[in-house]
Structures are given as C-alpha cells and as structure tokens.
Design a protein around this motif. Sequence first.
Motif, PDB file in Angstrom:
ATOM      1  N   ASP A  59       2.037   9.298  13.407  1.00 16.97           N
ATOM      2  CA  ASP A  59       3.493   9.169  13.543  1.00 16.97           C
ATOM      3  C   ASP A  59       3.969   9.810  14.846  1.00 16.97           C
ATOM      4  OD1 ASP A  59       6.277   8.743  12.201  1.00 16.97           O
ATOM      5  OD2 ASP A  59       6.270  10.863  12.738  1.00 16.97           O
ATOM      6  N   ARG A  60       3.438  10.974  15.155  1.00 17.96           N
ATOM      7  CA  ARG A  60       3.830  11.672  16.389  1.00 17.96           C
ATOM      8  C   ARG A  60       3.460  10.856  17.627  1.00 17.96           C
ATOM      9  NH1 ARG A  60       1.193  14.401  20.079  1.00 17.96           N
ATOM     10  NH2 ARG A  60      -0.742  14.459  18.867  1.00 17.96           N
ATOM     11  N   LEU A  61       2.242  10.342  17.659  1.00 18.60           N
ATOM     12  CA  LEU A  61       1.796   9.565  18.819  1.00 18.60           C
ATOM     13  C   LEU A  61       2.677   8.338  19.029  1.00 18.60           C
ATOM     14  CD1 LEU A  61      -2.093   9.670  18.358  1.00 18.60           C
ATOM     15  CD2 LEU A  61      -0.717  10.947  20.014  1.00 18.60           C
ATOM     16  N   CYS A  62       3.029   7.672  17.942  1.00 22.73           N
ATOM     17  CA  CYS A  62       3.864   6.467  18.063  1.00 22.73           C
ATOM     18  C   CYS A  62       5.284   6.819  18.477  1.00 22.73           C
ATOM     19  CB  CYS A  62       3.860   5.699  16.745  1.00 22.73           C
ATOM     20  SG  CYS A  62       2.291   4.897  16.366  1.00 22.73           S
ATOM     21  N   ARG A  63       5.841   7.877  17.906  1.00 18.76           N
ATOM     22  CA  ARG A  63       7.213   8.273  18.263  1.00 18.76           C
ATOM     23  C   ARG A  63       7.308   8.663  19.739  1.00 18.76           C
ATOM     24  NH1 ARG A  63       9.261   5.778  14.361  1.00 18.76           N
ATOM     25  NH2 ARG A  63       8.659   6.485  12.288  1.00 18.76           N
ATOM     26  N   GLU A  64       6.330   9.412  20.207  1.00 19.13           N
ATOM     27  CA  GLU A  64       6.347   9.839  21.604  1.00 19.13           C
ATOM     28  C   GLU A  64       6.327   8.663  22.568  1.00 19.13           C
ATOM     29  OE1 GLU A  64       4.043  14.157  21.098  1.00 19.13           O
ATOM     30  OE2 GLU A  64       2.997  12.421  21.938  1.00 19.13           O
ATOM     31  N   ARG A  65       5.706   7.570  22.155  1.00 22.28           N
ATOM     32  CA  ARG A  65       5.578   6.392  23.025  1.00 22.28           C
ATOM     33  C   ARG A  65       6.559   5.279  22.667  1.00 22.28           C
ATOM     34  NH1 ARG A  65       1.453   9.339  22.423  1.00 22.28           N
ATOM     35  NH2 ARG A  65      -0.160   9.610  24.028  1.00 22.28           N
ATOM     36  N   ARG A  66       7.436   5.575  21.709  1.00 23.28           N
ATOM     37  CA  ARG A  66       8.436   4.604  21.261  1.00 23.28           C
ATOM     38  C   ARG A  66       7.769   3.304  20.792  1.00 23.28           C
ATOM     39  NH1 ARG A  66      13.576   5.877  22.496  1.00 23.28           N
ATOM     40  NH2 ARG A  66      14.219   3.691  22.519  1.00 23.28           N
ATOM     41  N   ILE A  67       6.676   3.481  20.071  1.00 20.10           N
ATOM     42  CA  ILE A  67       5.946   2.355  19.494  1.00 20.10           C
ATOM     43  C   ILE A  67       6.198   2.349  17.990  1.00 20.10           C
ATOM     44  CG2 ILE A  67       3.647   1.425  19.002  1.00 20.10           C
ATOM     45  CD1 ILE A  67       2.735   2.527  21.694  1.00 20.10           C
ATOM     46  N   LEU A  68       6.551   1.206  17.449  1.00 18.32           N
ATOM     47  CA  LEU A  68       6.780   1.097  16.014  1.00 18.32           C
ATOM     48  C   LEU A  68       5.458   1.200  15.250  1.00 18.32           C
ATOM     49  CD1 LEU A  68       9.268  -1.934  15.916  1.00 18.32           C
ATOM     50  CD2 LEU A  68       9.815   0.500  16.067  1.00 18.32           C
ATOM     51  N   TRP A  69       5.542   1.727  14.042  1.00 20.25           N
ATOM     52  CA  TRP A  69       4.359   1.658  13.185  1.00 20.25           C
ATOM     53  C   TRP A  69       4.752   1.175  11.793  1.00 20.25           C
ATOM     54  CZ3 TRP A  69       2.905   4.974   8.992  1.00 20.25           C
ATOM     55  CH2 TRP A  69       3.684   6.116   8.813  1.00 20.25           C
ATOM     56  N   ILE A  70       3.844   0.398  11.216  1.00 21.49           N
ATOM     57  CA  ILE A  70       4.082  -0.287   9.947  1.00 21.49           C
ATOM     58  C   ILE A  70       3.095   0.244   8.919  1.00 21.49           C
ATOM     59  CG2 ILE A  70       4.115  -2.526   8.782  1.00 21.49           C
ATOM     60  CD1 ILE A  70       4.510  -3.786  11.590  1.00 21.49           C
ATOM     61  N   ALA A  71       3.610   0.676   7.775  1.00 22.32           N
ATOM     62  CA  ALA A  71       2.748   1.157   6.694  1.00 22.32           C
ATOM     63  C   ALA A  71       2.580   0.068   5.646  1.00 22.32           C
ATOM     64  CB  ALA A  71       3.343   2.409   6.059  1.00 22.32           C
ATOM     65  N   ASP A  72       1.355  -0.318   5.411  1.00 26.46           N
ATOM     66  CA  ASP A  72       1.031  -1.269   4.355  1.00 26.46           C
ATOM     67  C   ASP A  72       0.717  -0.459   3.102  1.00 26.46           C
ATOM     68  OD1 ASP A  72      -0.070  -3.021   2.572  1.00 26.46           O
ATOM     69  OD2 ASP A  72      -1.586  -3.837   3.933  1.00 26.46           O
ATOM     70  N   GLU A  73       1.720  -0.305   2.239  1.00 28.39           N
ATOM     71  CA  GLU A  73       1.535   0.460   1.001  1.00 28.39           C
ATOM     72  C   GLU A  73       1.432  -0.457  -0.213  1.00 28.39           C
ATOM     73  OE1 GLU A  73       2.177   4.151   0.120  1.00 28.39           O
ATOM     74  OE2 GLU A  73       3.222   4.887   1.917  1.00 28.39           O
ATOM     75  N   VAL A  74       0.975  -1.669   0.015  1.00 28.56           N
ATOM     76  CA  VAL A  74       0.765  -2.592  -1.095  1.00 28.56           C
ATOM     77  C   VAL A  74      -0.217  -1.985  -2.104  1.00 28.56           C
ATOM     78  CG1 VAL A  74      -0.209  -4.841  -1.725  1.00 28.56           C
ATOM     79  CG2 VAL A  74       1.358  -4.652   0.219  1.00 28.56           C
ATOM     80  N   PHE A  75      -1.248  -1.339  -1.603  1.00 21.52           N
ATOM     81  CA  PHE A  75      -2.257  -0.731  -2.474  1.00 21.52           C
ATOM     82  C   PHE A  75      -1.908   0.714  -2.831  1.00 21.52           C
ATOM     83  CE2 PHE A  75      -6.221   1.808  -2.759  1.00 21.52           C
ATOM     84  CZ  PHE A  75      -6.719   1.281  -3.949  1.00 21.52           C
ATOM     85  N   THR A  76      -1.432   1.482  -1.871  1.00 15.78           N
ATOM     86  CA  THR A  76      -1.275   2.925  -2.071  1.00 15.78           C
ATOM     87  C   THR A  76       0.053   3.327  -2.692  1.00 15.78           C
ATOM     88  OG1 THR A  76      -0.435   3.154   0.198  1.00 15.78           O
ATOM     89  CG2 THR A  76      -2.802   3.452  -0.137  1.00 15.78           C
ATOM     90  N   GLY A  77       1.045   2.446  -2.670  1.00 16.03           N
ATOM     91  CA  GLY A  77       2.364   2.817  -3.152  1.00 16.03           C
ATOM     92  C   GLY A  77       2.500   2.847  -4.663  1.00 16.03           C
ATOM     93  N   PHE A  78       3.583   3.460  -5.126  1.00 16.61           N
ATOM     94  CA  PHE A  78       3.949   3.509  -6.538  1.00 16.61           C
ATOM     95  C   PHE A  78       2.898   4.196  -7.402  1.00 16.61           C
ATOM     96  CE2 PHE A  78       6.336  -0.090  -4.796  1.00 16.61           C
ATOM     97  CZ  PHE A  78       7.625   0.354  -5.063  1.00 16.61           C
ATOM     98  N   GLY A  79       2.488   5.385  -6.963  1.00 21.22           N
ATOM     99  CA  GLY A  79       1.704   6.259  -7.810  1.00 21.22           C
ATOM    100  C   GLY A  79       0.206   6.223  -7.674  1.00 21.22           C
ATOM    101  N   ARG A  80      -0.352   5.241  -6.988  1.00 22.27           N
ATOM    102  CA  ARG A  80      -1.803   5.129  -6.939  1.00 22.27           C
ATOM    103  C   ARG A  80      -2.463   6.404  -6.415  1.00 22.27           C
ATOM    104  NH1 ARG A  80      -5.374   3.458  -9.834  1.00 22.27           N
ATOM    105  NH2 ARG A  80      -4.009   1.656 -10.207  1.00 22.27           N
ATOM    106  N   LEU A  81      -1.801   7.062  -5.440  1.00 21.76           N
ATOM    107  CA  LEU A  81      -2.369   8.289  -4.881  1.00 21.76           C
ATOM    108  C   LEU A  81      -1.674   9.543  -5.421  1.00 21.76           C
ATOM    109  CD1 LEU A  81      -2.931   7.288  -1.148  1.00 21.76           C
ATOM    110  CD2 LEU A  81      -4.335   6.812  -3.163  1.00 21.76           C
ATOM    111  N   GLY A  82      -0.794   9.345  -6.404  1.00 24.42           N
ATOM    112  CA  GLY A  82      -0.158  10.498  -7.040  1.00 24.42           C
ATOM    113  C   GLY A  82       1.275  10.746  -6.631  1.00 24.42           C
ATOM    114  N   SER A  83       1.853   9.881  -5.825  1.00 25.98           N
ATOM    115  CA  SER A  83       3.247  10.023  -5.400  1.00 25.98           C
ATOM    116  C   SER A  83       3.843   8.630  -5.232  1.00 25.98           C
ATOM    117  CB  SER A  83       3.339  10.814  -4.089  1.00 25.98           C
ATOM    118  OG  SER A  83       2.569  10.196  -3.073  1.00 25.98           O
ATOM    119  N   TRP A  84       5.161   8.579  -5.071  1.00 27.08           N
ATOM    120  CA  TRP A  84       5.787   7.271  -4.893  1.00 27.08           C
ATOM    121  C   TRP A  84       5.176   6.518  -3.723  1.00 27.08           C
ATOM    122  CZ3 TRP A  84       8.406   4.889  -8.438  1.00 27.08           C
ATOM    123  CH2 TRP A  84       9.210   5.583  -9.343  1.00 27.08           C
TER     124      TRP A  84
END
Length: 264
Positions: A59-84
């Motif tokens: 996140d820091r590297l992308c913010r410093e360079r004004r580059i967008l980053w996209i999180a694919d949480e199709v698998f990891t979202g909604f509790g799979r790893l223990g959090s929303w």
Amino acid sequence: AAGSRDARLDRRCSWECLRVLEEALDRYRERVAAVVIEPKVQAAAGMWMHPAGYLRELDRLCRERRILWIADEVFTGFGRLGSWLACRREGVFPDLLCLAKGLTGGMTPLAATLVREEIYAGFTGEKNRTFLHGHSYTANPIGCAAALASLSLFEEEGVFERISDRAAVLQSVGQRFWRHPCVGDVRQEGLVLAVELVERRADRAPFPLEREVGFRVCERARSHGLLTRPVGDVLVLVPPFSSSAEDLAGMVGALDRALWEELP
C-alpha cells in the motif's frame, strides 16, 4: 524444528518480494494501470501466504507513486481469514475492492465492486461521464436476499468467534501432515490450510508435473469421504464456517490417509 512448521515462521524474510515489486513499479511507472493482488493469501497461485506487513508495505509503495491497487477478496473476504476483509487485518484499504463468494455464503452467485470515493466521483456530473456498464443479472433479487441473510448470521451467531476457535483447531490438527517425508510446507491463515507436496523435502524439489500427485491424492480422499481439490501439488482444506472441531479433525485425517496411500 525449522522446516517443520509454516515457512513464514522459520525462513528469514528480507522483503525480497517487496524489492522486486518496487523495482517493477519504478521501471514501468508510466505503463502501470494498477496493481492487482489477492491480499494475505494468493490462492490461485498455490495458497501462498504473505508475511505480516507485506500488504501494508505494498500500500505504501503504491501510494507514494500514485498507483492504484486492487484487492481481489473474492476468496479471502467475509471471514475466511478471520475478519470481514483481509486488507483490514493490516489496516489498509485498496482503491478498488472485489467481493463475491462469501457475500452469499456460496449459496447463490453475487459479486460487488467497491471503489474509493475519488474514483467514483470521476463518473458523476454530466451524462457523458456516466460509467455505462451493466449486465443482465445486476442486483439479482434472490442473490441479494441470500447475501442479506448470510451477513445477518455473522452478528446473530458470533461467526468470527467461531472462526477464531476453529482456526486454532485446524492449526493444531494440521501438524500431522509434517510426518510425511514429501510434505515441504504446511501453511495456514484463518480457515485455510495448505499442504505443499515436494519430491524431496531437503531442497523442496517439486514432483514432475505429469505425475499429478496433488490430483491423485485428492482423488483418493474421496474414498474417505472428503471432497477437495489441489492447486497443482498443494493440497487445500477450506472448511465451511459451520465445521465442528470433530469435522476438522475428520477432514485432516481423510486427507492425511489419502496422502500416505498415494505416497507410501
């Protein structure tokens, strides 16, 4: 002992992966539209799990360079790893967030894309700025009803507390895989357990692809009542949130038996 537990705990990480990312972002800065990542667990590549702090640094590297980053949480979202969301575990939020699967508990298809306000604002105002995109099943009422029902269960049934408890059980019972000489790594994040098979543990040499070892082990597991599939030669357990401790022990036992039968 080193080499007998999650590699992130034993192998010294000098952030080599981040240095490679930083060099790539600098080299191709003018061509990079965005960085796309599965946060915390890169599932499609073989359940590779990031060291703590990796996502925060990305996140820091992308913010410093004004580059967008996209999180694919199709698998990891909604509790799979223990959090929303996996991203929130490191206190960061992407520019675009992709959600699906867990949104409805896997009962019906439904997906959503969230964006930061400043990106959304780029499509407001005159009609010629409208984001003209849609598809036939947008806001499907059955999918939305299933999502609302599934999300309500998180609060009504204390799902996150259960996931935390079951993750500890999975971590404990999953240690039995280390007894097999062809196991090169056992790694876990929340309710995701990955067992990497190798031809030689000493140098983690992979099996030849044509042997399809992971596939054959999972096929054998069927005879023990377990349905799962590998990612290459990485065996994967992604149990339902409703699993009991006994269920988890049974899943691990079935996969372990199949492993010894296929690779005695």
